[in-house]
Design a protein around this motif. Structure first.
Motif, mmCIF file in Angstrom:
data_model
loop_
_atom_site.group_PDB
_atom_site.id
_atom_site.type_symbol
_atom_site.label_atom_id
_atom_site.label_comp_id
_atom_site.label_asym_id
_atom_site.label_seq_id
_atom_site.Cartn_x
_atom_site.Cartn_y
_atom_site.Cartn_z
ATOM 1 N N TYR A 79 0.843 -1.191 0.000
ATOM 2 C CA TYR A 79 0.000 0.000 0.000
ATOM 3 C C TYR A 79 0.878 1.241 0.000
ATOM 4 O O TYR A 79 1.934 1.254 0.648
ATOM 5 N N GLU A 82 -0.618 6.780 1.690
ATOM 6 C CA GLU A 82 -1.956 7.370 1.616
ATOM 7 C C GLU A 82 -3.035 6.286 1.638
ATOM 8 O O GLU A 82 -4.078 6.443 2.294
ATOM 9 N N GLU A 83 -2.808 5.177 0.905
ATOM 10 C CA GLU A 83 -3.775 4.074 0.911
ATOM 11 C C GLU A 83 -3.886 3.452 2.298
ATOM 12 O O GLU A 83 -4.990 3.119 2.749
ATOM 13 N N THR A 87 -7.182 2.432 5.203
ATOM 14 C CA THR A 87 -7.373 0.988 5.245
ATOM 15 C C THR A 87 -7.681 0.528 6.669
ATOM 16 O O THR A 87 -6.916 0.820 7.589
ATOM 17 N N LYS A 124 -1.726 -6.100 -0.265
ATOM 18 C CA LYS A 124 -2.790 -5.507 -1.076
ATOM 19 C C LYS A 124 -3.092 -6.394 -2.282
ATOM 20 O O LYS A 124 -4.253 -6.571 -2.667
#
Length: 158
Positions: A79, A82-83, A87, A124
């Motif tokens: 990831y 930012e992701e 999450t 991910k």
């Protein structure tokens, strides 16, 4: 530079909480020797960008979201930073591993910290990897308010 202004206060809070539980600063024993006696900002920059271990923090909500991940965690989980921040932390474990993950989190909230947790995590992209020798601890701010949970985790082969 903008990222460091945002990340450094959180890392300092994680470091202070870790020191209260473990009696030593984050990264000491693993960082280059010249950083062990350096100002905390230099050591924490290394923890953030170069540490071989994953460092993560999740908030204290019912379905916690990540508050922080270092470069190693982003690399291993796949990831972007930012992701990660959007999450749910439960997504780090496989469906089969949720019960063990939940038990470790519960034990951390009951005891304040745990050492030696091992489990399987999922990237991910769906690839599995093992975590080992995890240290989990509660994160508190300067006013001793609970912020969430920190984790220092070593990756390992399956």
């Amino acid at each position: 530079m903008r990222e460091q202004r945002i990340v450094l206060p959180l890392l300092k809070m994680m470091d202070a909480s870790y020191q209260r539980k473990r009696g030593k600063p984050l990264g000491v024993g693993f960082c280059p020797p010249h950083l062990e006696g350096a100002p905390p900002e230099a050591r924490l920059e290394w923890v953030h960008t170069q540490a071989p271990f994953m460092l993560l923090a999740q908030d204290a909500s019912e379905d916690p979201l990540y508050l922080y991940t270092n470069a190693s965690a982003s690399q291993h989980f796949g990831y972007t930073p930012e992701e990660f921040l959007s999450t749910p932390a439960r997504h780090s474990a496989t469906p089969e591993g949720q019960e063990d993950r939940d038990a470790a989190v519960k034990a951390t909230y009951e005891k304040g910290s745990i050492l030696g947790y091992t489990g399987v995590r999922i990237t991910k992209g769906g690839k599995l990897f093992r975590i080992r020798d995890a240290e989990l601890w509660l994160l508190h701010d300067e006013a001793d308010r609970l912020v969430g949970l920190g984790a220092l985790v070593w990756p390992g082969p399956l």
